[in-house]
Structure formats: structure tokens, C-alpha cells
Design an enzyme around this catalytic site. Sequence first.
Site, PDB file in Angstrom:
ATOM      1  N   LEU A 203      35.744  38.388  52.040  1.00 53.52           N
ATOM      2  CA  LEU A 203      36.057  37.006  52.374  1.00 53.52           C
ATOM      3  C   LEU A 203      34.826  36.180  52.019  1.00 53.52           C
ATOM      4  O   LEU A 203      33.724  36.456  52.490  1.00 53.52           O
ATOM      5  CB  LEU A 203      36.387  36.881  53.867  1.00 53.52           C
ATOM      6  CG  LEU A 203      37.084  35.603  54.350  1.00 53.52           C
ATOM      7  CD1 LEU A 203      38.387  35.355  53.605  1.00 53.52           C
ATOM      8  CD2 LEU A 203      37.344  35.680  55.855  1.00 53.52           C
ATOM      9  N   ASP A 204      34.995  35.178  51.153  1.00 55.45           N
ATOM     10  CA  ASP A 204      33.870  34.374  50.671  1.00 55.45           C
ATOM     11  C   ASP A 204      33.076  33.765  51.830  1.00 55.45           C
ATOM     12  O   ASP A 204      33.654  33.438  52.879  1.00 55.45           O
ATOM     13  CB  ASP A 204      34.359  33.240  49.769  1.00 55.45           C
ATOM     14  CG  ASP A 204      34.957  33.744  48.460  1.00 55.45           C
ATOM     15  OD1 ASP A 204      34.648  34.881  48.072  1.00 55.45           O
ATOM     16  OD2 ASP A 204      35.728  32.992  47.839  1.00 55.45           O
ATOM     17  N   PRO A 205      31.754  33.571  51.654  1.00 55.94           N
ATOM     18  CA  PRO A 205      30.958  32.937  52.714  1.00 55.94           C
ATOM     19  C   PRO A 205      31.497  31.578  53.152  1.00 55.94           C
ATOM     20  O   PRO A 205      31.419  31.237  54.340  1.00 55.94           O
ATOM     21  CB  PRO A 205      29.573  32.802  52.066  1.00 55.94           C
ATOM     22  CG  PRO A 205      29.515  33.922  51.083  1.00 55.94           C
ATOM     23  CD  PRO A 205      30.910  34.037  50.537  1.00 55.94           C
TER      24      PRO A 205
END
Length: 325
Positions: A48-50
Amino acid sequence: MGRRGKKKGRPVSGWVVLDKPVGMGSTEAVSKIKWLFQAEKAGHAGTLDPLASGMLPIALGEATKTVPYVQDGAKIYRFTVAWGQERSTDDLEGPVTKSSDLRPAEAEVKALLPKYTGVIMQTPPQFSAIKIAGERAYDLAREGETVDIPAREIEIGRLDIIEHHADHTVFEVECGKGTYVRSLARDMGRDLGCFGHISDLRRVEVEPFTSEDFVTIAELEAARFGAQGEDKPEPADDADAIDVPVDFGAIDALLVDTSAALDCLPQIAISDDAATKIRLGNPVIIRGRDAPVEAEEACATARGKLVAIGAIEQGMFKPKRVFAG
């Protein structure tokens, strides 16, 4: 003086269905959870992207053996597309590369949805973890290279408009493995002739988990350290165990059972004797009127506890992956 050996973590097993905050990377989240539980092993079931928030399932111990089943599950995202700009990263992080004064009407956006529903071809973003000639695409992109990433087949179960405004639209999408929501925003913006990028992204579900399974970092820290509050110790760089006796009962109670990841498989109840044989790697005959004769994959359980994943051939359960008792 002999060198002090690295401490081994606890053999704790289960799933942490983390509500990841914006700004925290997936690898950072795994390290934090591993340290909080002092776990021997940990891994996540899908990056999950930052800049995204929401569900990041993290497996501890024996649950790491079930990660592929969660990775293959359907996912639900709620996301906002800001119209008028395309960015290098297809989200807020990168610089603007294209812009337009056009803004789509809700009817125009709605008319586009069928094109992005079902089995479609999608090109991942330049800033993605896709490997190109052995290197990550995002590493090449950071060096200024534009790489040719081949389109690949993905499946989108549904794509709905939740809210539409003059300069942005909120969507909810249910999709399969390998879908890039940032690519959806990019491609819809291009089709509408106004460009677009993700301005907000939240993963609300990863099958088989739901929002009811969510736990936050704050809740985990409270369970782990209790009244220590702000005086809680900070994790070491190597996430080694701390030299303080700890009662892990409260934090362990927040784990989701390992077997929850395998709800998609047939469940076969076996005896304790059969469980012992299976844990030694031996096949056993499956008994019972409702027992399947053939199954590519099934779970064997004893007294409600997961024993093994295996195949059933001619009424015989053959273990492929065994779990500690």
C-alpha cells in the site's frame, strides 16, 4: 569476549489487519508490527503506497504461509481523482506533466465506467514496483528514465461514482490482484481529455478481511505498553527484542486467527491422531459421509486449529503445507 547473538523473536502467529496511516510505507509498517509483537517472522499481503491509507494485512509467524491466499483476494478501494492535471507519479507526490482547463460533467464520467469494468488491459504506472530487466520501474523513473511497461490483464468487478464535484470525483472500485488505482485515474483522465491523478486513496477491504477487523497503531501500542504511554520504548533499527519482561496477552488478543485467510478453501475436520501423522508429512484417509473425494486444495483442522493445507486425491488428504501445533 564472545559476540552477543541476535535475539530470536516470539513464535506468535496470526494476522494484524492494520489500518495504515498516510505517510507510512508498507515495509515500515511491517517492521513496526514485528517489533510491537516481538514476532519471529512477519510479512504483508500487498503493498500500500505511503500516500494511501487503509487496510494492510500483515501476517505473523505461521500466518506467513497463508499470504498468497490473501494476495489473490478481491480488494476494495475508495479514491478521489483530481481533474485537470496529470502527474509523473499519477498521485500528489510527483510534478505536473500535463494540464487542462477542461472539467468533466458527471454524465461524462458515468458513461466511461463500463470501459473500466470487467477484464481489461492496464499499463502500470512508471513509478511502480514492476521489474524491468531486473530493476524496479520506480528506481528507473527516479533516475529520469521513461521505461516501456507492457500492459497486463486485470479484472475490475465494479467501479462506482460515490460523489462528483466540479474539480474532482470520488470513486469506489472492487478489483483483483495487480490492479493499479493510479493507472485508473491516469487513463480515465486521458479518455475524458482533461487529465487526472489520485489525490486521496484508501483501501477499505482485502478479502477475506473487512473493516471490522481493523486495528490501528495506537490501539496496538496501547495494548502493548498500557500505562507507559509516551514513555514507551522506541524500536531498535534491527527490531530486536527488548530486555524487559512483557505480558503480550493484550496485544495478542488483537490478532485475527491464521485460518481466517483460508476461508476460500474446503475445511476438513480430522482427529488428533490424523493431525499428528499429517504434521509428520504423511497422508491420511479422510473419513466422514460428507468428506470430499477430490479437491485441489483443502484445509485440515483438528479441534478447530489449522493443521495443514493439502490436496485430496481418491479420499486421501496429502499435506503440502503444514502448520505448527
